[in-house]
Write a protein that holds these residues in place. Structure first.
Motif, PDB file in Angstrom:
ATOM      1  N   LEU A  24      -2.825   4.207  -6.730  1.00 47.14           N
ATOM      2  CA  LEU A  24      -3.592   4.986  -7.776  1.00 47.14           C
ATOM      3  C   LEU A  24      -5.216   4.746  -7.570  1.00 47.14           C
ATOM      4  O   LEU A  24      -6.007   5.819  -7.830  1.00 47.14           O
ATOM      5  CB  LEU A  24      -3.213   4.412  -9.043  1.00 47.14           C
ATOM      6  N   ASP A  27      -6.286   7.317  -5.109  1.00 45.23           N
ATOM      7  CA  ASP A  27      -6.140   8.756  -5.816  1.00 45.23           C
ATOM      8  C   ASP A  27      -7.064   8.946  -6.729  1.00 45.23           C
ATOM      9  O   ASP A  27      -7.367   9.991  -7.205  1.00 45.23           O
ATOM     10  CB  ASP A  27      -4.619   9.013  -6.325  1.00 45.23           C
ATOM     11  N   MET A 109      -2.765   3.907 -16.307  1.00 41.73           N
ATOM     12  CA  MET A 109      -3.766   4.885 -15.422  1.00 41.73           C
ATOM     13  C   MET A 109      -5.257   5.281 -16.280  1.00 41.73           C
ATOM     14  O   MET A 109      -6.159   5.216 -15.513  1.00 41.73           O
ATOM     15  CB  MET A 109      -3.037   6.197 -15.283  1.00 41.73           C
ATOM     16  N   LEU A 125      -5.093  13.245 -13.665  1.00 33.09           N
ATOM     17  CA  LEU A 125      -3.765  12.961 -13.122  1.00 33.09           C
ATOM     18  C   LEU A 125      -2.755  12.622 -14.174  1.00 33.09           C
ATOM     19  O   LEU A 125      -1.564  13.181 -13.968  1.00 33.09           O
ATOM     20  CB  LEU A 125      -4.133  11.410 -12.460  1.00 33.09           C
ATOM     21  N   THR A 126      -3.073  12.025 -15.202  1.00 39.31           N
ATOM     22  CA  THR A 126      -2.042  11.813 -16.304  1.00 39.31           C
ATOM     23  C   THR A 126      -1.746  12.990 -16.922  1.00 39.31           C
ATOM     24  O   THR A 126      -0.372  13.161 -17.368  1.00 39.31           O
ATOM     25  CB  THR A 126      -2.390  10.668 -17.334  1.00 39.31           C
ATOM     26  N   SER A 237       0.008   6.757  -9.414  1.00 41.36           N
ATOM     27  CA  SER A 237      -0.003   8.268  -9.087  1.00 41.36           C
ATOM     28  C   SER A 237       1.087   8.855  -8.341  1.00 41.36           C
ATOM     29  O   SER A 237       1.189  10.154  -8.367  1.00 41.36           O
ATOM     30  CB  SER A 237      -1.355   8.312  -8.394  1.00 41.36           C
ATOM     31  N   GLN A 240       3.443  11.658  -9.684  1.00 37.27           N
ATOM     32  CA  GLN A 240       2.925  12.954  -9.600  1.00 37.27           C
ATOM     33  C   GLN A 240       4.147  13.833  -8.536  1.00 37.27           C
ATOM     34  O   GLN A 240       4.017  15.177  -8.664  1.00 37.27           O
ATOM     35  CB  GLN A 240       1.581  13.279  -9.234  1.00 37.27           C
TER      36      GLN A 240
END
Length: 256
Positions: A24, A27, A109, A125-126, A237, A240
């Protein structure tokens, strides 16, 4: 754990004690600020190679961490051990996550984004992951499943943990949900539960095709599959990439 973590400035020297949270950080664009990771931090593969290894998730090398002089350490209540975390808290800001559900993962996150001053990246991202999970097509009607993480002794996923939450979202009813988080399971117990599906995780024990037959002998009627443990258990992450993979697993189960 009841601790307040003060990080008055954007952290520049971060140590991550959790593989999924390490990925994470990269990213979120923080790779240059990550100075230490565990030996289990595998992603992103090429980028973690050059980072200092501080030991495992359950046995930190505090002398190595001291040499790195971090201004932020990120851990997890389940994956790390209390004694080690408490020792680190005496010296450094240690931020801890505690993940049971997908919603907990989103909160983690967003909070990591806040503490590292990367809130826009974390929000994006979320949002992507939330949209994907809204599209997941759970099995209907639900089927019973047992998810195994260890051999000798057999250990599986019980209730009240992240993997159990993911199974539920897939339309898989955890046959061991009534048991503690990671119970030991005897062949007799498994035979009595007789789940329709048995999932053998690639981690932490590396289940392989050769292990399928021993579970088929216990539950002859069950569909037994090897699954990518990262896609069910990494709550950073890597999520995803999870939904397309989970859909493939569900399609395989439906084909029975």
């Amino acid at each position: 754990m009841g601790h307040q973590v003060l990080v008055p400035q954007a952290p520049q020297r971060i140590v991550s004690l959790v593989p999924s949270q390490t990925e994470l950080l990269f990213d979120l664009g923080l790779g240059d600020r990550v100075v230490g990771v565990t030996k289990f931090c595998l992603h992103p593969k090429e980028l973690v190679k050059g980072k200092t290894k501080i030991g495992g998730t359950k046995n930190f090398k505090t002398e190595v961490i001291d040499q790195l002089q971090p201004d932020l350490i990120i851990g997890n209540k389940e994956e790390n051990y209390q004694e080690g975390i408490e020792a680190l808290q005496q010296k450094y800001p240690v931020w801890m996550s505690d993940i049971y559900t997908l919603e907990d993962a989103f909160a983690m996150m967003e909070q990591v984004g806040k503490i590292t001053r990367t809130e826009p990246q974390a929000g994006k991202l979320t949002s992507i992951i939330k949209t994907q999970f809204e599209k997941i097509e759970p099995i209907q009607p639900p089927v019973t499943a047992a998810y195994f993480i260890w051999k000798n002794p057999y250990m599986a996923v019980g209730g009240n943990n992240f993997i159990d939450d993911i199974l539920t979202r897939c339309g898989l009813v955890n046959a061991l949900q009534h048991l503690p988080r990671y119970p030991e399971v005897t062949p007799a117990m498994l035979a009595a539960l007789n789940p329709q599906v048995i999932l053998l995780s690639s981690e932490p024990f590396p289940f392989q095709e050769k292990h399928i037959q021993e579970f088929k002998e216990i539950c002859p009627q069950a569909k037994v599959l090897i699954v990518d443990g990262e896609m069910f258990s990494w709550y950073g992450s890597r999520l995803q990439y999870a939904v397309p993979y989970l859909q493939k697993v569900l399609e395989e189960i439906r084909s029975v």
